[in-house]
Design an enzyme around this catalytic site. Structure first.
Site, PDB file in Angstrom:
ATOM      1  N   ASP A   1       0.782  -1.166   0.058  1.00  0.00           N
ATOM      2  CA  ASP A   1       0.036  -0.155  -0.070  1.00  0.00           C
ATOM      3  C   ASP A   1       0.935   1.261   0.048  1.00  0.00           C
ATOM      4  OD1 ASP A   1      -2.380   1.316  -0.014  1.00  0.00           O
ATOM      5  OD2 ASP A   1      -2.787   1.214   1.988  1.00  0.00           O
TER       6      ASP A   1
ATOM      7  N   HIS B   1       2.663   3.465  -8.979  1.00  0.00           N
ATOM      8  CA  HIS B   1       2.458   2.043  -9.135  1.00  0.00           C
ATOM      9  C   HIS B   1       3.675   1.323 -10.011  1.00  0.00           C
ATOM     10  CE1 HIS B   1      -1.580   2.183  -7.640  1.00  0.00           C
ATOM     11  NE2 HIS B   1      -2.138   3.114  -8.604  1.00  0.00           N
TER      12      HIS B   1
ATOM     13  N   LEU C   1      10.910 -20.424  -4.613  1.00  0.00           N
ATOM     14  CA  LEU C   1       9.776 -19.571  -3.984  1.00  0.00           C
ATOM     15  C   LEU C   1       8.322 -19.536  -4.937  1.00  0.00           C
ATOM     16  CD1 LEU C   1       8.755 -17.093  -1.891  1.00  0.00           C
ATOM     17  CD2 LEU C   1       9.762 -15.776  -3.929  1.00  0.00           C
TER      18      LEU C   1
HETATM   19  C1  IPE Z   1      -5.483  -2.680  -0.407  1.00  0.00           C
HETATM   20  O1  IPE Z   1      -5.071  -1.295  -0.566  1.00  0.00           O
HETATM   21  C2  IPE Z   1      -5.295  -3.406  -1.810  1.00  0.00           C
HETATM   22  C3  IPE Z   1      -4.134  -3.563  -2.501  1.00  0.00           C
HETATM   23  C4  IPE Z   1      -2.929  -3.146  -1.779  1.00  0.00           C
HETATM   24  C5  IPE Z   1      -4.179  -4.054  -3.730  1.00  0.00           C
HETATM   25  P1  IPE Z   1      -6.110  -0.095  -0.602  1.00  0.00           P
HETATM   26  O2  IPE Z   1      -5.375   1.076  -0.733  1.00  0.00           O
HETATM   27  O3  IPE Z   1      -7.190  -0.652  -1.784  1.00  0.00           O
HETATM   28  O4  IPE Z   1      -7.085  -0.435   0.654  1.00  0.00           O
HETATM   29  P2  IPE Z   1      -7.953   0.777   1.564  1.00  0.00           P
HETATM   30  O5  IPE Z   1      -8.937   1.318   0.517  1.00  0.00           O
HETATM   31  O6  IPE Z   1      -7.036   1.806   1.929  1.00  0.00           O
HETATM   32  O7  IPE Z   1      -8.350  -0.149   2.415  1.00  0.00           O
HETATM   33  C1  IPE Z   2      -1.520   0.354  -3.390  1.00  0.00           C
HETATM   34  O1  IPE Z   2      -1.332   1.752  -3.602  1.00  0.00           O
HETATM   35  C2  IPE Z   2      -1.706  -0.277  -4.782  1.00  0.00           C
HETATM   36  C3  IPE Z   2      -3.126  -0.768  -5.149  1.00  0.00           C
HETATM   37  C4  IPE Z   2      -4.027  -0.602  -4.254  1.00  0.00           C
HETATM   38  C5  IPE Z   2      -3.315  -1.156  -6.497  1.00  0.00           C
HETATM   39  P1  IPE Z   2      -2.499   2.906  -3.289  1.00  0.00           P
HETATM   40  O2  IPE Z   2      -2.885   3.079  -4.800  1.00  0.00           O
HETATM   41  O3  IPE Z   2      -3.836   2.382  -2.691  1.00  0.00           O
HETATM   42  O4  IPE Z   2      -1.930   3.827  -2.702  1.00  0.00           O
HETATM   43  P2  IPE Z   2      -2.459   4.952  -1.663  1.00  0.00           P
HETATM   44  O5  IPE Z   2      -3.108   4.129  -0.597  1.00  0.00           O
HETATM   45  O6  IPE Z   2      -3.348   5.928  -2.361  1.00  0.00           O
HETATM   46  O7  IPE Z   2      -1.278   5.720  -1.282  1.00  0.00           O
HETATM   47 MG    MG Z   3      -4.180   2.480  -0.507  1.00  0.00          MG
END
Ligand code: IPE
Ligand code: IPE
Ligand code: MG
Length: 236
Positions: free
Chosen positions: A16, A33, A127
């Site tokens: 995240d 990303h 792995l």
């Molecule tokens: C969880 O992250 C999903 C992934 C890392 C793919 P999100 O950014 O979507 O989660 P929330 O919305 O903060 O709970």
């Molecule tokens: C995690 O990073 C990746 C995915 C959920 C695809 P985020 O896109 O959720 O990044 P934040 O949480 O907005 O910083």
């Molecule tokens: Mg996120």
């Protein structure tokens, strides 16, 4: 199976913070990303070297469809590019790639990329690297319940034969050990619908580091913390 108790057999990661990483730098979310893929490459390599048996990363949740269409499209494209670009590296590192999640809603081109990545790495013996993509734990459990209900309705099993092992056999993670350690980057203290069943006795490690800044050093910190935990599993 690795014999070293200090190295988790199965590490799960909620990757995240890509968006926040990009925002801090005045970049668009998708730049975060892209950078996240570079982090992932390093972490896969480290896990392989350390003798971790399974690595499961959360890459796209069933709730992530709520994001702007442009971002969703970008993430779908990134998955395809990832498979194309990383398979040689995975083979070189003896990594077997698997996808966990629902196939529903994904375009044929995405499904093809996923199948091709699994097929090309299926003979690797190091792995096992699971990418949870279009993954939702409640959906996974619902599908498992439905499949078992069908067995009952066809008279193949009795309701009193339903046990935890049978339920596990119908999850995407069938045949794999539960994660020993869950890492979530970017401070958020929630599961976001990730592996609800499988994480029942997993040790959690939450860090402020945003996923694109995560590194082998940070992974070792998490593993160190794991090594000092007293896992009781309900005992004393
Ligand atoms: C969880 O992250 C999903 C992934 C890392 C793919 P999100 O950014 O979507 O989660 P929330 O919305 O903060 O709970
Ligand atoms: C995690 O990073 C990746 C995915 C959920 C695809 P985020 O896109 O959720 O990044 P934040 O949480 O907005 O910083
Ligand atoms: Mg996120």
């Amino acid at each position: 199976m690795n014999a070293n108790k200090l190295i988790p057999e199965h590490i799960a990661i909620v990757m995240d913070g890509n968006g926040r990483w990009a925002k801090k730098r005045g970049l668009t979310r998708v730049a975060g990303h892209k950078e996240g893929v570079n982090t992932l490459r390093k972490i896969v390599e480290s896990c392989g070297k350390l003798g971790v048996d399974y690595l499961t990363v959360y890459a796209f949740s069933t709730e992530n469809w709520k994001r702007p269409e442009k971002e969703v499209t970008f993430l779908m494209g990134l998955l395809k590019q990832y498979v194309k670009q990383e398979v040689p590296f995975l083979i070189e590192n003896n990594v077997r790639l698997k996808f966990l999640g629902s196939r529903e809603g994904l375009k044929v081109s995405v499904l093809k990329a996923m199948d091709s990545g699994e097929e090309q790495t299926k003979n690797q013996t190091g792995l096992t690297f699971n990418i949870a993509f279009n993954y939702g734990s409640r959906l996974e459990i619902k599908d498992s319940v439905r499949a078992i209900a069908q067995l009952v309705s066809k008279g193949k099993i009795n309701p009193n034969e339903i046990n935890e092992t049978l339920i596990e056999n119908y999850l995407y993670t069938a045949g794999m050990p539960d994660p020993s350690l869950l890492i979530r980057t970017s401070r958020e203290m929630r599961l976001s619908n990730f592996l609800l069943w499988q994480l029942a006795y997993t040790e959690f490690y939450i860090t402020d580091i945003l996923w694109p800044d995560f590194s082998e050093q940070e992974l070792l910190k998490a593993i160190d913390s794991y090594g000092s935990r007293n896992r009781r599993f309900g005992g004393i």
